[in-house]
Design a protein around this motif. Structure first.
Motif, short mmCIF file in Angstrom:
data_model
loop_
_atom_site.label_atom_id
_atom_site.label_comp_id
_atom_site.label_asym_id
_atom_site.label_seq_id
_atom_site.Cartn_x
_atom_site.Cartn_y
_atom_site.Cartn_z
N PRO A 1 4.43 70.72 -15.37
CA PRO A 1 4.82 72.03 -15.91
C PRO A 1 6.31 72.10 -16.20
O PRO A 1 7.13 71.67 -15.39
CB PRO A 1 4.42 73.00 -14.79
CG PRO A 1 3.34 72.30 -14.04
CD PRO A 1 3.69 70.84 -14.10
N GLN A 3 4.37 68.88 -21.54
CA GLN A 3 3.54 70.09 -21.45
C GLN A 3 3.62 70.89 -22.74
O GLN A 3 2.61 71.45 -23.19
CB GLN A 3 3.97 70.95 -20.27
CG GLN A 3 3.01 72.11 -20.01
CD GLN A 3 3.59 73.18 -19.12
OE1 GLN A 3 4.80 73.39 -19.09
NE2 GLN A 3 2.74 73.87 -18.37
N LEU A 49 0.24 71.78 -24.77
CA LEU A 49 -0.19 73.15 -25.04
C LEU A 49 -0.27 73.42 -26.53
O LEU A 49 -1.11 74.20 -26.99
CB LEU A 49 0.76 74.14 -24.37
CG LEU A 49 0.75 74.15 -22.83
CD1 LEU A 49 1.74 75.16 -22.29
CD2 LEU A 49 -0.66 74.46 -22.31
N ILE A 78 -2.56 78.66 -15.82
CA ILE A 78 -1.56 79.43 -16.58
C ILE A 78 -1.80 80.92 -16.42
O ILE A 78 -0.87 81.70 -16.23
CB ILE A 78 -1.58 79.02 -18.06
CG1 ILE A 78 -1.10 77.58 -18.22
CG2 ILE A 78 -0.73 79.95 -18.91
CD1 ILE A 78 -1.19 77.05 -19.63
N ARG A 105 5.12 82.37 -15.48
CA ARG A 105 4.91 81.32 -16.48
C ARG A 105 6.26 80.85 -17.04
O ARG A 105 7.19 81.64 -17.19
CB ARG A 105 4.03 81.82 -17.62
CG ARG A 105 2.66 82.32 -17.20
CD ARG A 105 1.82 82.69 -18.42
NE ARG A 105 0.59 83.33 -18.03
CZ ARG A 105 0.30 84.60 -18.23
NH1 ARG A 105 1.17 85.39 -18.83
NH2 ARG A 105 -0.85 85.11 -17.84
N GLU A 124 4.44 77.98 -21.49
CA GLU A 124 3.19 78.68 -21.18
C GLU A 124 3.16 80.07 -21.80
O GLU A 124 2.11 80.51 -22.28
CB GLU A 124 3.03 78.75 -19.66
CG GLU A 124 2.82 77.39 -19.01
CD GLU A 124 2.98 77.42 -17.50
OE1 GLU A 124 2.61 76.43 -16.84
OE2 GLU A 124 3.49 78.43 -16.97
#
Length: 432
Positions: free
Chosen positions: A261, A266, A270, A295, A302, A306
């Protein structure tokens, strides 16, 4: 080195047995005395060991991420108890216990491979010194001594003398060229794996000494492999090069499927997931479901990537659910119920703004409308200044009696009959 090898002699017999079993398989295909048969046996040994170590690798990933998460707290403890090293260590151990992490967990795969590595080194050294070891008897020993990989014997080293290499029926040039290439490949694979981890799979929002330490190891480990590699037999170089390539591929898979994360990996993951959800409108795979569930559970905690992912789904008319699925938003459902046209991505229709016209375009449109209105006026329309031959001069009083209007008023209304009906646009002040 003999002392270290003797410490791991308990595993020498199992390692030699596994190599012999693979050799019997590949020997039936390529020949028992070929380098392919013995080389692929060592590669297969690596693959078997790494498959067995996958649970430890998963634990290593979790431990590394947990350590990255604890770095801000660890830094605070170091600054708070800077002058009291004992209290600092106690607080560190307390933090590890509360979070359930262990710094040694990140070293588990390397520690677990060490016995196999030294056992293989001991087996290959026995082949070079013409000593039977484990389940490798005299016929297998002679077969292994005949095996060459691109002209280099399995038991030959970069630093061996010319007489020792000649005893293995090879030339010193071939041995040094092959070992040098393998050492370079081994060091490069180690460097690339560590660099990939630091540039793509590290939380860029946290700047801690742990990151600086990892950057230092990125350059130290390849140098260590290059230095120690000149003392490794060719078979051990095959083993270590294979395990480095396996680690690199395994690391690439983890970075792509389960990134850290806050890392660049990431953000890329995403973005791919958002495109897939926009196209299919549903979540595919258990891993993606767990990612979305995590998430959603974070709420306001977040990170930037995210939040961008959640906002991107909202723009496409989708809402992430707590169970890891996605559903169509209420606004998109209302639009579909009313029969309105939805956007290309499945969201609410975009509002079209009217195009602004210039002054000349407005004037030409007004003139065109007036011309159409004049064309619709009947050809026999009469004005107050025209009279028909049969019309008497006293028709004007009749108009006054019938309509209650004077002749001038009637003429004024007739004169305006050719104009366009409805509310007129006020003239521009410059036109007065």
């Amino acid at each position: 080195m003999d002392t270290i090898a003797s410490l791991f002699s308990f595993i020498t017999t199992p390692v030699s047995w596994v190599i012999v079993q693979f050799h019997s398989l590949y020997g039936a295909i390529f020949g028992p005395d070929t380098g392919w048969a013995w080389g692929l046996s060592i590669v297969s040994l690596v693959v078997l060991i790494r498959i067995c170590l996958i649970p430890l690798f998963v634990k290593q990933i979790k431990a590394t991420r947990a350590m990255q998460t604890l770095q801000p707290e660890m830094k605070k403890i170091q600054e708070r108890y800077k002058s009291d090293k004992q209290r600092q260590s106690e607080e560190m151990m307390k933090l590890y216990k509360e979070s359930g992490t262990n710094p040694l967990s990140s070293c588990l795969p390397i520690l677990a491979q060490s016995p196999f590595f030294f056992a293989l080194y001991h087996v290959l050294s026995g082949i070079a010194s013409n000593d039977t070891i484990g389940v490798i008897d005299k016929p297998l020993l002679e077969s292994a001594q005949k095996a060459h990989i691109f002209g280099a014997p399995l038991a030959a080293k970069f630093m061996d003398s010319e007489e020792k290499v000649a005893a293995l029926h090879a030339s010193l040039t071939d041995v040094r060229v092959v070992t040098a290439i393998m050492i370079v490949l081994m060091s490069f694979s180690q460097f690339y794996t560590q660099r990939q981890l630091m540039t793509k799979n590290v939380d860029t929002t946290v700047k801690t000494p742990f990151m600086q330490q990892q950057k230092m190891l990125m350059y130290v480990f390849p140098v260590m492999f290059a230095v120690f590699g000149i003392n490794f037999p060719v078979g051990v170089l095959v083993y270590w090069l294979t395990t480095n390539v396996w680690t690199m591929g395994q690391q690439m898979f983890v970075i792509r499927r389960n990134p850290t994360p806050g890392s660049k990996a990431q953000a890329a993951f995403l973005e791919r997931l958002q495109k897939q959800l926009t196209h299919s409108r549903k979540v595919r795979g258990r891993g993606n479901t767990n990612v979305i569930k995590a998430i959603v559970a974070k709420g306001r905690d977040r990170n930037e990537f995210e939040r961008k992912f959640i906002n991107g789904l909202s723009k496409e008319g989708l809402v992430a659910q707590a169970d890891g699925t996605v559903a169509q938003s209420d606004s998109a459902v209302a639009t579909d119920t009313e029969g309105g046209a939805t956007a290309a991505g499945g969201g609410a229709p975009k509002r079209q703004q009217p195009k602004r016209q210039s002054k000349s375009q407005r004037q030409s449109a007004a003139a065109h409308g007036k011309a159409e209105s004049d064309a619709e006026t009947p050809s026999d329309a009469k004005t107050s200044l025209e009279k028909t031959p049969d019309e008497p001069e006293d028709a004007a009083p009749k108009g006054k009696a019938a309509g209650g209007k004077t002749g001038s008023g009637n003429a004024r209304s007739q004169a305006k009959s050719g104009q366009r009906k409805g509310q007129q646009r006020p003239k521009h002040p410059t036109k007065k």
